[in-house]
Design a protein around this motif. Sequence first.
Motif, short mmCIF file in Angstrom:
data_model
loop_
_atom_site.label_atom_id
_atom_site.label_comp_id
_atom_site.label_asym_id
_atom_site.label_seq_id
_atom_site.Cartn_x
_atom_site.Cartn_y
_atom_site.Cartn_z
N SER A 1 0.83 -1.22 0.00
CA SER A 1 0.00 0.00 0.00
C SER A 1 0.86 1.26 0.00
CB SER A 1 -0.94 -0.01 1.21
OG SER A 1 -1.79 -1.13 1.18
N VAL A 2 1.60 1.43 -1.09
CA VAL A 2 2.37 2.66 -1.31
C VAL A 2 1.93 3.25 -2.64
CG1 VAL A 2 4.39 1.98 0.05
CG2 VAL A 2 4.24 1.32 -2.36
N GLN B 1 4.82 1.45 -6.22
CA GLN B 1 5.55 0.21 -6.01
C GLN B 1 6.68 0.10 -7.02
OE1 GLN B 1 3.10 -3.34 -4.98
NE2 GLN B 1 1.39 -2.13 -5.76
N LEU C 1 10.51 5.03 1.90
CA LEU C 1 9.05 5.07 1.77
C LEU C 1 8.60 6.38 1.14
CD1 LEU C 1 7.97 3.50 5.18
CD2 LEU C 1 7.80 2.46 2.92
N VAL D 1 2.76 6.10 2.02
CA VAL D 1 1.72 5.07 2.14
C VAL D 1 0.43 5.58 1.54
CG1 VAL D 1 2.79 4.10 4.21
CG2 VAL D 1 1.03 5.84 4.46
N SER D 2 -0.35 4.66 0.99
CA SER D 2 -1.60 5.02 0.32
C SER D 2 -2.83 4.65 1.14
CB SER D 2 -1.68 4.34 -1.05
OG SER D 2 -1.59 2.93 -0.92
N PRO E 1 -2.56 6.34 7.76
CA PRO E 1 -1.33 6.09 8.52
C PRO E 1 -1.57 5.36 9.84
CG PRO E 1 -1.35 8.33 7.66
CD PRO E 1 -2.72 7.76 7.41
N ALA F 1 -1.43 1.61 9.12
CA ALA F 1 -0.39 1.14 8.21
C ALA F 1 0.73 0.44 8.98
CB ALA F 1 0.17 2.29 7.39
N VAL G 1 4.52 -1.54 8.46
CA VAL G 1 5.65 -1.65 7.53
C VAL G 1 6.47 -2.88 7.92
CG1 VAL G 1 7.67 -0.52 6.57
CG2 VAL G 1 5.70 0.85 7.28
N PHE H 1 3.68 2.31 10.98
CA PHE H 1 4.23 3.42 10.21
C PHE H 1 4.42 4.65 11.09
CE2 PHE H 1 3.31 7.23 7.60
CZ PHE H 1 4.45 7.21 6.79
N VAL I 1 4.26 -2.70 2.74
CA VAL I 1 3.34 -1.86 3.51
C VAL I 1 1.94 -2.45 3.36
CG1 VAL I 1 2.38 0.44 3.82
CG2 VAL I 1 4.77 0.18 3.12
N GLU I 2 1.28 -2.71 4.48
CA GLU I 2 -0.05 -3.29 4.43
C GLU I 2 -0.91 -2.73 5.55
OE1 GLU I 2 0.25 -7.48 4.98
OE2 GLU I 2 1.46 -7.33 6.79
#
Length: 379
Positions: A174-175, A178, A194, A200-201, A204, A207, A209, A222, A243-244
């Motif tokens: 989730s950035v 990628q 990052l 991050v998309s 926060p 999120a 990492v 994050f 990132v998830e």
Amino acid sequence: MTTKKSNWAKHLILASAVFALSSCGLPRTGPTKQELYAGSVQKNGNAFIVDVNDRVTRQTAVVPPLGFGPEFQNGGVVGSDTIRAGDTLGISIWENVEDGILTTAGAPATLEQVQVDGEGYIFIPYAGRVKAAGNSPEAIRRVITRKLAEQTPDPQVTVRRIAGDGATVTVTGSVSGQGVYPIERPTRTLNAMLARAGGVSIEPEIAKVKVIRGSKIGEIWFEDLFSNPQMNIALRGGDRILVEADPRTFTALGATGAQSRVGFASQTLSAVEAIAQVGGLSSGTADPTGVFVLRDETADIANAVLGRSDLTGTQRMIYVMNLTDTNGLFLARDFGIRDGDTVYVTEAPYTQWSKVLTALTGSLSTAGSIAALNQSLTE
């Protein structure tokens, strides 16, 4: 006398109808508070029922910490000038003669995309194999210059580092962007990399990492990268960054605004916040004295909560909160929800009676309508 008997008969019929309706399977959202208590260990069931208090909230406040271990934190920032196996170099050579061994008419010989092999060497014509890994571009330049000087007068050499396989990391999940990114001077730490990938998309607050380095895996929130600078680790070539969103969930059932599986909206989630996430208590049916949290608890925590030491293995625990108590809302605010929990709110006792009466009056109304229709047809 006949009238009294008739009234008693009507009351008996009504009571029998109410009992029959209440004992049959009227629709409801789940078990009653009494039924849950009936299944407790205290009544030969298989789940411990515990009233939540300040001690219980402390004993159950277990949030697994996230962070990088010493193997990640102790690594210093990789020097941007240090060459590694897999890196790619760009090399230009000038000679002080019209027709040199590598150049012609004064034009430089340019060797682009010279990759450092697995043993750390590069090959330069007339200079042979040159050790590159572990050296800086300047050190490599001096070695090449010395070797070429044996065959051509006063050669001039430049060496520059180009990102290659040995100096890249992979950023996925989730950035915003990628991809495979080189470790350069501005992007030698996790947070900087990052940012290089567009940030991050997702929210926060949820999120996470993850950094995978060989067989080692480190994970962090994050937001903790900013509050704990020591966790902003230095990167190494070959690192994989993922990132998830927080995968933790809880299930809401019963007399709540919504019955569903719900993801965590923050790093820590209290019982009050969990109920709020699903729309709060149902104003028409909820019993605020019957808020239950069902959880499989480890033996250590179960023993601490129950004041015992003989329990082994995972224990089924049901924590009860009464929001009408003076301290009830404070306890619900302090009681933490964990991954996999089930939050269940029972219906108020009058709700079932309302359903019984609705069903009864609906049945009587239907019977009256049928009788009226029958009478109109026979007239």
